[in-house]
Write an enzyme that holds these catalytic residues in place. Structure first.
Site, short mmCIF file in Angstrom:
data_model
loop_
_atom_site.label_atom_id
_atom_site.label_comp_id
_atom_site.label_asym_id
_atom_site.label_seq_id
_atom_site.Cartn_x
_atom_site.Cartn_y
_atom_site.Cartn_z
N ARG A 1 0.67 -0.78 0.07
CA ARG A 1 0.30 -0.07 -0.40
C ARG A 1 1.02 0.86 -0.12
NH1 ARG A 1 -4.71 0.01 4.70
NH2 ARG A 1 -3.00 1.07 5.78
N LYS B 1 -2.65 6.37 1.00
CA LYS B 1 -2.60 7.39 2.80
C LYS B 1 -1.53 8.21 2.84
CE LYS B 1 -2.13 4.40 7.18
NZ LYS B 1 -3.18 5.41 7.76
N1 PMP Z 1 -9.21 4.56 7.22
C1 PMP Z 1 -8.64 5.34 7.52
C2 PMP Z 1 -8.71 6.77 6.89
C3 PMP Z 1 -7.74 5.29 7.86
O1 PMP Z 1 -6.50 5.88 8.25
C4 PMP Z 1 -7.27 3.92 8.63
C5 PMP Z 1 -5.71 3.71 9.16
N2 PMP Z 1 -5.81 3.92 10.05
C6 PMP Z 1 -7.22 2.78 8.20
C7 PMP Z 1 -8.96 3.56 7.40
C8 PMP Z 1 -7.84 0.81 8.29
O2 PMP Z 1 -6.68 0.83 7.60
P1 PMP Z 1 -6.01 -0.31 7.87
O3 PMP Z 1 -6.84 -1.54 9.13
O4 PMP Z 1 -5.31 -0.76 6.91
O5 PMP Z 1 -5.01 0.04 9.58
#
Ligand code: PMP
Length: 285
Positions: A52, A151
Protein backbone atom coordinates in the site's frame (compact mmCIF):
# COMPACT_ATOMS: atom_id res chain seq x y z
CA UNK A 1 17.41 7.85 26.71
CA UNK A 2 14.35 7.72 24.50
CA UNK A 3 13.63 5.56 21.49
CA UNK A 4 15.84 4.47 18.64
CA UNK A 5 14.40 5.94 15.46
CA UNK A 6 15.19 4.82 11.94
CA UNK A 7 16.18 7.88 9.90
CA UNK A 8 17.01 7.36 6.21
CA UNK A 9 19.73 4.72 6.41
CA UNK A 10 20.35 4.06 10.10
CA UNK A 11 19.06 3.99 13.67
CA UNK A 12 19.63 7.18 15.62
CA UNK A 13 18.75 8.33 19.13
CA UNK A 14 15.38 10.01 19.44
CA UNK A 15 16.97 13.40 20.17
CA UNK A 16 19.00 13.17 16.95
CA UNK A 17 16.03 12.16 14.79
CA UNK A 18 15.56 15.49 13.04
CA UNK A 19 14.57 16.57 9.54
CA UNK A 20 14.74 19.88 7.72
CA UNK A 21 12.10 22.59 8.16
CA UNK A 22 12.19 22.71 4.33
CA UNK A 23 11.01 19.09 4.05
CA UNK A 24 7.84 19.13 1.97
CA UNK A 25 6.37 16.54 4.32
CA UNK A 26 6.17 19.37 6.84
CA UNK A 27 5.56 22.29 4.47
CA UNK A 28 2.78 20.61 2.46
CA UNK A 29 1.91 17.25 4.00
CA UNK A 30 3.65 15.84 0.91
CA UNK A 31 4.53 12.24 1.62
CA UNK A 32 3.03 8.87 2.53
CA UNK A 33 2.83 6.75 5.65
CA UNK A 34 1.69 3.47 7.18
CA UNK A 35 0.62 2.43 10.67
CA UNK A 36 1.56 -1.20 11.33
CA UNK A 37 1.14 -3.46 14.34
CA UNK A 38 3.70 -5.61 16.06
CA UNK A 39 2.34 -8.71 17.78
CA UNK A 40 4.69 -11.01 19.75
CA UNK A 41 7.68 -9.09 18.40
CA UNK A 42 6.66 -9.73 14.77
CA UNK A 43 5.60 -7.19 12.17
CA UNK A 44 1.95 -7.92 11.30
CA UNK A 45 1.02 -7.98 7.60
CA UNK A 46 4.20 -6.11 6.71
CA UNK A 47 4.06 -6.94 3.01
CA UNK A 48 0.44 -5.73 2.65
CA UNK A 49 1.35 -2.45 4.34
CA UNK A 50 4.44 -1.99 2.16
CA UNK A 51 2.44 -2.74 -0.98
CA UNK A 52 0.00 0.00 0.00
CA UNK A 53 2.86 2.39 0.81
CA UNK A 54 4.52 1.87 -2.58
CA UNK A 55 1.18 2.24 -4.37
CA UNK A 56 0.41 5.48 -2.50
CA UNK A 57 3.91 6.72 -3.40
CA UNK A 58 3.45 5.80 -7.06
CA UNK A 59 0.23 7.77 -7.31
CA UNK A 60 1.83 10.93 -5.90
CA UNK A 61 4.99 10.31 -8.00
CA UNK A 62 7.23 9.89 -4.97
CA UNK A 63 10.26 7.60 -5.18
CA UNK A 64 10.57 5.56 -2.01
CA UNK A 65 14.33 5.71 -1.41
CA UNK A 66 14.57 2.02 -0.43
CA UNK A 67 13.41 -1.21 -2.01
CA UNK A 68 10.89 -3.42 -0.21
CA UNK A 69 13.47 -5.83 1.23
CA UNK A 70 15.63 -3.05 2.66
CA UNK A 71 12.58 -1.32 4.12
CA UNK A 72 11.35 -4.59 5.64
CA UNK A 73 14.76 -5.12 7.20
CA UNK A 74 14.80 -1.52 8.52
CA UNK A 75 11.40 -2.05 10.18
CA UNK A 76 12.56 -5.27 11.81
CA UNK A 77 15.76 -3.67 13.05
CA UNK A 78 13.77 -0.77 14.54
CA UNK A 79 11.39 -3.16 16.31
CA UNK A 80 14.31 -5.13 17.78
CA UNK A 81 16.31 -2.04 18.79
CA UNK A 82 13.34 -0.80 20.84
CA UNK A 83 12.42 -4.20 22.23
CA UNK A 84 8.86 -3.85 21.03
CA UNK A 85 6.77 -6.97 21.69
CA UNK A 86 3.25 -5.64 21.24
CA UNK A 87 3.24 -2.23 19.71
CA UNK A 88 2.93 -0.06 16.67
CA UNK A 89 5.20 1.07 13.85
CA UNK A 90 4.80 4.40 12.13
CA UNK A 91 6.56 4.32 8.76
CA UNK A 92 6.84 7.66 6.96
CA UNK A 93 8.36 8.63 3.64
CA UNK A 94 8.39 12.39 3.05
CA UNK A 95 9.01 14.17 -0.24
CA UNK A 96 12.28 15.47 1.21
CA UNK A 97 13.98 18.84 1.37
CA UNK A 98 13.05 21.46 -1.22
CA UNK A 99 12.33 25.18 -1.25
CA UNK A 100 9.22 27.14 -0.33
CA UNK A 101 7.54 26.40 -3.65
CA UNK A 102 5.18 23.48 -4.33
CA UNK A 103 7.29 21.80 -7.01
CA UNK A 104 8.05 18.35 -5.60
CA UNK A 105 10.62 17.47 -8.26
CA UNK A 106 13.31 19.70 -6.81
CA UNK A 107 13.22 17.57 -3.64
CA UNK A 108 15.98 15.10 -4.37
CA UNK A 109 15.75 12.60 -1.51
CA UNK A 110 12.69 11.60 0.45
CA UNK A 111 13.25 11.14 4.20
CA UNK A 112 12.44 7.68 5.57
CA UNK A 113 11.38 7.62 9.21
CA UNK A 114 10.43 4.55 11.25
CA UNK A 115 9.14 4.84 14.81
CA UNK A 116 8.40 1.65 16.76
CA UNK A 117 6.62 2.26 20.02
CA UNK A 118 3.71 1.52 22.31
CA UNK A 119 0.16 1.80 21.07
CA UNK A 120 -2.78 3.69 22.50
CA UNK A 121 -5.85 1.53 21.92
CA UNK A 122 -9.36 2.59 22.73
CA UNK A 123 -9.88 1.93 26.46
CA UNK A 124 -10.99 -1.66 27.17
CA UNK A 125 -14.30 -0.34 28.47
CA UNK A 126 -15.18 0.98 25.00
CA UNK A 127 -14.71 -2.48 23.49
CA UNK A 128 -17.22 -3.79 26.03
CA UNK A 129 -19.69 -0.93 25.71
CA UNK A 130 -19.27 0.04 22.05
CA UNK A 131 -18.65 3.39 20.36
CA UNK A 132 -20.95 6.31 19.67
CA UNK A 133 -20.49 7.77 16.20
CA UNK A 134 -21.89 10.78 14.35
CA UNK A 135 -22.33 11.71 10.71
CA UNK A 136 -20.07 14.62 9.86
CA UNK A 137 -20.28 17.29 7.18
CA UNK A 138 -16.64 16.99 6.03
CA UNK A 139 -16.74 14.55 3.12
CA UNK A 140 -14.05 12.09 2.08
CA UNK A 141 -11.75 13.28 -0.71
CA UNK A 142 -13.41 13.38 -4.12
CA UNK A 143 -11.87 10.66 -6.34
CA UNK A 144 -10.50 13.41 -8.59
CA UNK A 145 -8.72 15.08 -5.68
CA UNK A 146 -5.93 13.16 -3.94
CA UNK A 147 -7.55 9.69 -4.15
CA UNK A 148 -8.83 8.44 -0.79
CA UNK A 149 -6.85 5.22 -1.25
CA UNK A 150 -3.61 7.19 -1.00
CA UNK A 151 -2.43 7.11 2.59
CA UNK A 152 -0.79 10.51 2.40
CA UNK A 153 0.66 12.68 5.13
CA UNK A 154 -2.16 15.11 4.49
CA UNK A 155 -4.93 13.97 6.80
CA UNK A 156 -6.62 17.32 7.32
CA UNK A 157 -9.90 16.18 5.81
CA UNK A 158 -10.11 13.36 8.32
CA UNK A 159 -8.89 15.60 11.12
CA UNK A 160 -11.76 18.01 10.37
CA UNK A 161 -14.12 15.04 10.60
CA UNK A 162 -12.60 13.97 13.92
CA UNK A 163 -12.98 17.52 15.28
CA UNK A 164 -16.68 17.49 14.39
CA UNK A 165 -17.11 14.16 16.19
CA UNK A 166 -15.25 15.28 19.31
CA UNK A 167 -17.21 18.54 19.46
CA UNK A 168 -20.49 16.65 19.60
CA UNK A 169 -19.14 14.34 22.30
CA UNK A 170 -19.00 11.26 20.04
CA UNK A 171 -16.13 8.78 19.79
CA UNK A 172 -15.83 8.68 16.01
CA UNK A 173 -16.99 10.33 12.80
CA UNK A 174 -18.78 8.64 9.91
CA UNK A 175 -17.70 10.27 6.67
CA UNK A 176 -19.68 10.22 3.43
CA UNK A 177 -18.47 10.63 -0.14
CA UNK A 178 -19.41 13.34 -2.64
CA UNK A 179 -22.44 11.25 -3.70
CA UNK A 180 -23.78 10.94 -0.18
CA UNK A 181 -22.86 7.28 0.33
CA UNK A 182 -21.04 6.08 3.43
CA UNK A 183 -17.25 6.06 2.96
CA UNK A 184 -15.63 5.23 6.31
CA UNK A 185 -14.80 6.54 9.77
CA UNK A 186 -12.05 9.15 10.21
CA UNK A 187 -9.40 6.46 10.75
CA UNK A 188 -11.21 3.15 10.40
CA UNK A 189 -13.36 1.22 7.92
CA UNK A 190 -17.04 0.69 8.64
CA UNK A 191 -19.15 -2.48 8.54
CA UNK A 192 -22.77 -3.32 9.30
CA UNK A 193 -24.59 -6.59 9.88
CA UNK A 194 -28.16 -6.89 8.62
CA UNK A 195 -30.17 -10.11 8.74
CA UNK A 196 -27.00 -12.16 9.08
CA UNK A 197 -25.20 -10.54 6.12
CA UNK A 198 -22.13 -8.34 6.57
CA UNK A 199 -21.97 -5.23 4.39
CA UNK A 200 -19.21 -2.71 3.90
CA UNK A 201 -18.77 0.07 1.35
CA UNK A 202 -16.57 -0.79 -1.64
CA UNK A 203 -13.18 0.92 -1.66
CA UNK A 204 -14.45 3.02 -4.61
CA UNK A 205 -16.92 4.68 -2.23
CA UNK A 206 -13.95 6.58 -0.84
CA UNK A 207 -12.46 4.39 1.83
CA UNK A 208 -8.90 3.38 2.43
CA UNK A 209 -8.26 -0.20 1.30
CA UNK A 210 -7.91 -1.23 4.93
CA UNK A 211 -5.71 -4.17 5.76
CA UNK A 212 -7.77 -5.02 8.84
CA UNK A 213 -10.91 -4.68 6.67
CA UNK A 214 -9.59 -7.23 4.19
CA UNK A 215 -8.58 -9.71 6.88
CA UNK A 216 -11.97 -9.37 8.60
CA UNK A 217 -13.74 -10.03 5.28
CA UNK A 218 -11.71 -13.24 4.87
CA UNK A 219 -12.31 -14.30 8.48
CA UNK A 220 -16.06 -13.72 8.08
CA UNK A 221 -16.14 -15.86 4.93
CA UNK A 222 -14.34 -18.63 6.84
CA UNK A 223 -17.10 -18.41 9.44
CA UNK A 224 -19.59 -18.91 6.58
CA UNK A 225 -20.99 -15.42 6.97
CA UNK A 226 -21.99 -13.77 3.71
CA UNK A 227 -20.10 -10.54 2.97
CA UNK A 228 -21.26 -7.89 0.49
CA UNK A 229 -19.30 -4.85 -0.63
CA UNK A 230 -21.93 -2.33 -1.68
CA UNK A 231 -22.87 1.31 -1.39
CA UNK A 232 -24.50 2.08 1.94
CA UNK A 233 -26.59 5.06 2.96
CA UNK A 234 -27.20 6.69 6.32
CA UNK A 235 -30.48 4.74 6.40
CA UNK A 236 -28.67 1.39 6.10
CA UNK A 237 -26.48 2.26 9.08
CA UNK A 238 -29.36 3.48 11.27
CA UNK A 239 -31.38 0.29 10.80
CA UNK A 240 -28.45 -2.15 10.99
CA UNK A 241 -28.59 -4.99 13.50
CA UNK A 242 -24.91 -4.39 14.28
CA UNK A 243 -22.20 -1.95 13.30
CA UNK A 244 -18.45 -2.16 13.81
CA UNK A 245 -15.25 -0.42 12.76
CA UNK A 246 -11.94 -2.00 11.74
CA UNK A 247 -8.42 -0.59 11.72
CA UNK A 248 -4.84 -1.35 12.60
CA UNK A 249 -5.01 0.37 15.97
CA UNK A 250 -8.65 -0.38 16.88
CA UNK A 251 -8.72 -3.96 15.44
CA UNK A 252 -12.50 -4.67 15.55
CA UNK A 253 -14.74 -2.46 17.71
CA UNK A 254 -18.53 -2.33 17.97
CA UNK A 255 -20.68 0.77 17.43
CA UNK A 256 -23.87 1.12 19.48
CA UNK A 257 -25.15 4.56 18.63
CA UNK A 258 -25.15 6.65 15.47
CA UNK A 259 -26.57 10.18 15.40
CA UNK A 260 -28.65 9.33 18.48
CA UNK A 261 -30.17 6.18 16.92
CA UNK A 262 -29.49 3.07 18.97
CA UNK A 263 -27.86 0.43 16.77
CA UNK A 264 -29.33 -3.04 17.25
CA UNK A 265 -29.68 -3.83 20.94
CA UNK A 266 -27.39 -1.00 22.02
CA UNK A 267 -24.51 -3.35 22.83
CA UNK A 268 -21.81 -4.84 20.57
CA UNK A 269 -23.62 -7.64 18.71
CA UNK A 270 -22.79 -11.35 18.42
CA UNK A 271 -21.22 -11.15 14.94
CA UNK A 272 -19.08 -8.19 16.01
CA UNK A 273 -17.88 -10.04 19.11
CA UNK A 274 -17.16 -13.21 17.17
CA UNK A 275 -15.12 -11.38 14.52
CA UNK A 276 -13.30 -9.37 17.15
CA UNK A 277 -12.25 -12.63 18.82
CA UNK A 278 -11.30 -14.27 15.48
CA UNK A 279 -9.19 -11.26 14.53
CA UNK A 280 -7.57 -11.17 17.96
CA UNK A 281 -6.62 -14.86 17.66
CA UNK A 282 -5.42 -14.52 14.06
CA UNK A 283 -3.23 -11.49 14.78
CA UNK A 284 -1.58 -13.14 17.76
CA UNK A 285 -1.15 -16.59 16.25
N1 PMP B 1 -9.37 4.48 6.93
C1 PMP B 1 -8.47 5.43 7.22
C2 PMP B 1 -8.73 6.82 6.77
C3 PMP B 1 -7.31 5.09 7.94
O1 PMP B 1 -6.41 6.03 8.22
C4 PMP B 1 -7.11 3.76 8.34
C5 PMP B 1 -5.85 3.37 9.07
N2 PMP B 1 -5.78 3.93 10.36
C6 PMP B 1 -8.09 2.81 8.04
C7 PMP B 1 -9.19 3.20 7.32
C8 PMP B 1 -7.93 1.37 8.44
O2 PMP B 1 -6.94 0.75 7.66
P1 PMP B 1 -6.01 -0.39 8.23
O3 PMP B 1 -6.89 -1.51 8.63
O4 PMP B 1 -5.12 -0.75 7.09
O5 PMP B 1 -5.28 0.19 9.38
Amino acid sequence: MGLKIWLNDRLVNERDAKISVFDHGLLYGDGVFEGIRVYNGKVFEGSAHLKRLYESAKVIMLDVPMDIDTLTDAMEQTVRANNVQDGYIRLIVTRGTGDLGLNPFICKHGATIIIASEIQLYPEELYEKGLRVVSVSSIRNHPLSCPPQVKSLNYLNNILAKIEAIQTGADEAIMYNHLGYVAEASGDNVFIVREGVICTPPVQAGSLDGITRNIVIELAKKENIQVEEKDLTRFDLYVADEMFLTGTAAEVIGVIDMDGRVIGDGVPGPVTKRLRQRFFDYARS
